[in-house]
Enzyme design. Sequence first.
Site, PDB file in Angstrom:
ATOM      1  CG  PHE A   1      34.460  29.365  35.328  1.00 42.92           C
ATOM      2  CD1 PHE A   1      35.341  30.012  36.317  1.00 42.92           C
ATOM      3  CD2 PHE A   1      34.064  28.512  35.426  1.00 42.92           C
ATOM      4  CE1 PHE A   1      36.181  28.723  36.843  1.00 42.92           C
ATOM      5  CE2 PHE A   1      34.314  27.459  36.566  1.00 42.92           C
ATOM      6  CZ  PHE A   1      35.404  27.487  37.074  1.00 42.92           C
TER       7      PHE A   1
ATOM      8  CG  ASP B   1      28.925  33.696  34.116  1.00 41.26           C
ATOM      9  OD1 ASP B   1      28.712  34.160  35.494  1.00 41.26           O
ATOM     10  OD2 ASP B   1      29.412  32.804  34.017  1.00 41.26           O
TER      11      ASP B   1
ATOM     12  CE1 TYR C   1      30.099  28.268  42.820  1.00 40.00           C
ATOM     13  CE2 TYR C   1      28.199  27.358  42.801  1.00 40.00           C
ATOM     14  CZ  TYR C   1      29.500  28.459  42.274  1.00 40.00           C
ATOM     15  OH  TYR C   1      30.190  27.554  40.440  1.00 40.00           O
ATOM     16  CE  LYS C   2      31.991  31.910  41.198  1.00 35.36           C
ATOM     17  NZ  LYS C   2      33.230  31.278  42.317  1.00 35.36           N
TER      18      LYS C   2
ATOM     19  NE  ARG D   1      40.344  33.278  42.897  1.00 37.18           N
ATOM     20  CZ  ARG D   1      38.555  32.963  42.875  1.00 37.18           C
ATOM     21  NH1 ARG D   1      38.610  32.953  41.418  1.00 37.18           N
ATOM     22  NH2 ARG D   1      38.373  32.087  43.338  1.00 37.18           N
TER      23      ARG D   1
END
Lengths: 395, 395
Positions: A113, A182, A207-208, A354
């Site tokens: 990311f 990560d 938060y995912k 996605r």
Amino acid sequence: MTDFAATRRAFHLPQGITYLDGNSLGPMPVAARDRVARMMADEWSEMLIAGWNKAGWYVQPRRVGDRIARLIGAGPGQVVMGDTLSIKVFQALSAALRLRPGRRVILSDSGNFPSDLYVAQGLAQAVGAELRVVPPEDVEAAIAPDLAVLMLTEVDYRTGRRHDMAALTARAHQAGALAVWDLAHSAGAVDVDLTGADADFAVGCTYKYLNGGPGAPAFIWTHPRHADAAQPILQGWMGHDAPFAFDLDYRPASGIERMRVGTPPVIALTALDAALDVWEGVGLADLRARSIDLTQAFVAGVEARCPDVTLNSPRDPARRGSQIGFRHPQAYAVMQALIAAGVVGDFRAPDVLRFGFAPLYNDLDDVERAVDTLARVLRDGIWDDEKFRQKAAVT
Amino acid sequence: MTDFAATRRAFHLPQGITYLDGNSLGPMPVAARDRVARMMADEWSEMLIAGWNKAGWYVQPRRVGDRIARLIGAGPGQVVMGDTLSIKVFQALSAALRLRPGRRVILSDSGNFPSDLYVAQGLAQAVGAELRVVPPEDVEAAIAPDLAVLMLTEVDYRTGRRHDMAALTARAHQAGALAVWDLAHSAGAVDVDLTGADADFAVGCTYKYLNGGPGAPAFIWTHPRHADAAQPILQGWMGHDAPFAFDLDYRPASGIERMRVGTPPVIALTALDAALDVWEGVGLADLRARSIDLTQAFVAGVEARCPDVTLNSPRDPARRGSQIGFRHPQAYAVMQALIAAGVVGDFRAPDVLRFGFAPLYNDLDDVERAVDTLARVLRDGIWDDEKFRQKAAVT
């Protein structure tokens, strides 16, 4: 067996929406709303400053960390919450670098990311390290004897490709380097096993797939062999051995506590704590099996019915996380049409559709509706027809 | 004229409590509870990922920053929210250091909040700078031509002593250095004027006099002359010029946006945003005048009736913030007795009774009750009598 019908009921899912973007922001567990309301009314309101002890705010970053530890193959007392993922990347990476004095190379890949790479660039420039970025498939070959730290995101945010954490960590160790992982797209999505992989540091957001709410706090894990040796650059009072002695000199707390920095975000941690209730009784093997069922069914359905898109994720479920990407030249417009029709995934530049599959609340009905809707949008060529959105929005 | 009776009514203040610890954690504005409940029910629940645009979450750090700007003498577009105060100290200090290449000395004082010193120590060690810490009264004399950055907290967390921000900043500038100010005990407490003082960077927390809730996000301000030149070490995607282009290389956003790091804490920012409603219509001159009235009345009352305590704050109100400290050899026990009797201040080692006066909700009745209770506790020598607490708790 995990009862996924029950976990699905724990969420508020808007009427008429098939939500396949939980890899960006998880939906709200009903308990999160209720718990925050109670925290405001009973704790902040009534206890005021005494809430730090009486309501357990002060120990919340460790207590919540312990709940996450189980989901990533870590032990109790090894995970602490706070800040954002970018800050935690900085902490883990800087601590790992310091554990390899004399070496200065950080290796990452172009599938990481971008924020992780930005953090590494900022750190490297400040302390005189060097960041090398290679394509994901070249990582193993690029692990050289001068390497200080291998820094990777386990599951690629665009393709869903999953690195082999155990194998790459072993290679890094053979080269005398440390491995920082990560878990942004792994925690709560796949069967992470940090201890089994013998990783050195790990960080992630909540938060995912952990559904802690927009901007929910991050977590950091340090392998116990490093926990008392790691020297973070970000030295804050909450990571001090005796924060309330107000000493003028920093003396790191023992263990993972030293990775705390400032005052913890109590309201946000309370929402997250409630969100983690949904995970009670969820087995990671069940989670992984359901994730594979959902993603396999989606790939098969789309490939059978949508000849215009190309799979942008590994075909082998063992080599991917819990998301699927498809490429289409008009991906942005196609995704707008899908969203207008109630199937929410997201677009990633330049041409990727996605779709995230969260085993806790997505089911085979979601898969079927997503496939049907995508097939219809592509068949009718309606993705660039403004009127479609109006019509689709009410069907 | 500011209507302080109205601002007081905006808070939930527990029955029977005189709260003089808002310099540690402000009480809950009723609107904060309601707004967060609404954000959970209407935004996170229903908008899901679309909330970043539809509900304005993405721009919230700047929008809320603009509301704080007015309270600290800054202009619109100059303040951004996020992270914790310790992280923001790191950002401001590292950016200031880089603006003075060739210099490596950071000067601070022993009255600074320890976390600021810890952050400076961590940064100095990482980048090869040197932190000098002198007593508060020696700061001016210690500003030397080798100074890179003067880093001070305007109002001392123990004594309430207020530095002369304009004078010290001018001295730092004469020496060719920059000035970084921590406003933790200033913002919402006194009439801060960053622009008037010509400061370079400022940071602060929002859970004290700004009443944002436990662990509420911090703010950072950069003077416009530095905003496009400042190079933060903490480079995160939200500070990128184009976060959603997902470039592999960091390119800082223009202006204060580059001080953003990771994903913003939306729930916490929503609570803070609501808490800032109370400030609408509050004039900083009125705020300061009321603060002085309250603290002067408290000092006079205590000194008239409590011969056993010694003032630990500057006597001249122009030289202090909105808090008053008194020393007593049994300060810890005395504070316990006061709290048991419903007057909540706090203890700071080794022997300080600390009382914060928040003009928004404290009034002269609070002062009178605090003086009466302290006089009674000290007169009756009951601070170390366990039974007192039981009795006091029900009166």
